[in-house]
Design a protein around this motif. Structure first.
Motif, short mmCIF file in Angstrom:
data_model
loop_
_atom_site.label_atom_id
_atom_site.label_comp_id
_atom_site.label_asym_id
_atom_site.label_seq_id
_atom_site.Cartn_x
_atom_site.Cartn_y
_atom_site.Cartn_z
N PRO A 18 26.33 14.95 40.17
CA PRO A 18 25.55 15.14 38.20
C PRO A 18 27.41 15.05 37.17
O PRO A 18 27.90 15.81 37.65
N SER A 19 27.56 14.62 36.14
CA SER A 19 28.44 14.54 35.11
C SER A 19 29.46 13.79 35.52
O SER A 19 30.93 14.60 35.16
N GLU A 20 29.60 13.43 36.47
CA GLU A 20 31.00 13.08 37.37
C GLU A 20 31.46 11.62 36.72
O GLU A 20 30.04 10.57 36.18
N SER A 21 32.53 11.48 36.99
CA SER A 21 33.14 9.78 35.88
C SER A 21 33.89 9.45 37.18
O SER A 21 34.33 9.67 38.02
N VAL A 79 24.82 2.14 27.61
CA VAL A 79 26.08 1.13 28.30
C VAL A 79 26.25 0.96 25.89
O VAL A 79 26.36 0.77 24.97
N LYS A 80 27.64 1.66 26.14
CA LYS A 80 28.41 2.24 24.73
C LYS A 80 29.33 1.33 24.80
O LYS A 80 30.36 1.57 25.00
N SER A 81 29.60 0.39 23.41
CA SER A 81 30.99 -0.47 22.88
C SER A 81 31.70 0.18 22.18
O SER A 81 30.92 0.98 21.11
N GLU A 82 32.37 0.79 22.68
CA GLU A 82 33.67 1.17 22.03
C GLU A 82 34.75 0.43 21.05
O GLU A 82 35.08 -0.45 21.08
N VAL A 83 35.02 1.44 19.97
CA VAL A 83 35.68 0.39 18.95
C VAL A 83 36.60 1.16 18.99
O VAL A 83 36.45 2.33 18.02
N TYR A 84 37.72 1.38 18.03
CA TYR A 84 39.29 1.48 17.61
C TYR A 84 39.88 1.00 16.84
O TYR A 84 39.90 -0.49 16.45
N ASP A 85 40.55 1.96 16.00
CA ASP A 85 40.68 1.52 14.66
C ASP A 85 42.12 0.68 14.96
O ASP A 85 42.44 -0.28 14.08
N ASN A 86 42.82 0.78 16.01
CA ASN A 86 43.90 -0.11 16.26
C ASN A 86 43.90 -0.96 16.69
O ASN A 86 44.27 -0.27 18.38
N THR A 98 31.51 2.58 27.93
CA THR A 98 31.85 4.11 28.50
C THR A 98 29.51 2.99 29.05
O THR A 98 28.72 3.44 28.23
N LEU A 99 29.66 3.45 30.82
CA LEU A 99 28.15 3.61 31.03
C LEU A 99 27.94 4.86 31.61
O LEU A 99 28.46 5.82 32.25
N HIS A 100 26.86 5.11 30.82
CA HIS A 100 26.40 6.16 31.30
C HIS A 100 24.85 6.42 31.83
O HIS A 100 23.86 5.36 32.01
N LEU A 101 24.93 7.09 33.28
CA LEU A 101 22.92 7.06 33.70
C LEU A 101 22.58 8.47 33.47
O LEU A 101 22.93 9.50 33.04
N TYR A 102 21.24 8.55 32.62
CA TYR A 102 20.24 9.46 32.70
C TYR A 102 18.95 9.99 32.86
O TYR A 102 18.94 8.33 33.38
N VAL A 103 18.49 10.92 32.71
CA VAL A 103 17.65 10.77 33.57
C VAL A 103 16.67 10.17 32.47
O VAL A 103 16.43 10.95 31.36
#
Length: 162
Positions: A18-21, A79-86, A98-103
């Motif tokens: 849990p909470s590991e990356s 799955v969240k697509s990151e957006v960068y300013d520069n 970024t991928l997250h696994l949730y209950v």
């Protein structure tokens, strides 16, 4: 619950608590295909999933199911697509996700007294004390037929409310 993440093309699974990356090497990340199973419970691997499918701008979610002889384990992948300013600082070849696994289903009793309930269509009954949370990995919130939960509690006069 700990999970074992199996990257297609990799020899051994990656164990995540849990909470590991986990930061996969670029070659693994670029393959985009994984399967998973909860650690130590005898579940079969989930079907392979390609996390890039539907991972356009913003965030997308899906449920991943693992089966055993007597039960199923469901987790939700976000799955969240990151957006960068520069954009010039980050090469376009590197995935910005970024991928997250949730209950997938959390019950939280915010009432000042205990409550009970059941999930219709299953043998799952539960009791929640005041302020208690329960995490359920057996419910597929994306199922076509959905699911129904019933709740009830008894007040100080012994009357049942539902």
């Amino acid at each position: 619950v700990d999970v074992d993440l199996h990257v297609v093309g990799s020899v051994k699974p990656v164990h995540l608590g849990p909470s590991e990356s986990y930061y996969p090497p670029l070659l693994e990340a670029s393959s985009s295909v994984f399967s998973m199973t909860p650690s130590g419970f005898g579940f079969e691997l989930s079907e392979e999933f390609n996390w890039r499918l539907g991972a356009g701008a913003g965030e997308s979610c899906c449920c991943i199911t693992c089966l055993s002889n007597a039960a199923k384990f469901v987790t939700r992948l976000s799955v969240k697509s990151e957006v960068y300013d520069n954009v010039s600082e980050v090469p376009k070849e590197i995935p910005h996700h970024t991928l997250h696994l949730y209950v997938p289903f959390i019950l939280h009793n915010q009432l000042p007294q205990p409550m009970e309930g059941c999930m219709e269509g299953s043998a799952m009954n539960f009791r929640l004390e005041a302020g208690e949370k329960q995490f359920h990995n057996t419910i597929d919130v994306d199922a076509e037929d959905g699911f129904t939960a019933s709740f009830w509690m008894t007040d100080q006069l012994g009357r049942e409310w539902s």
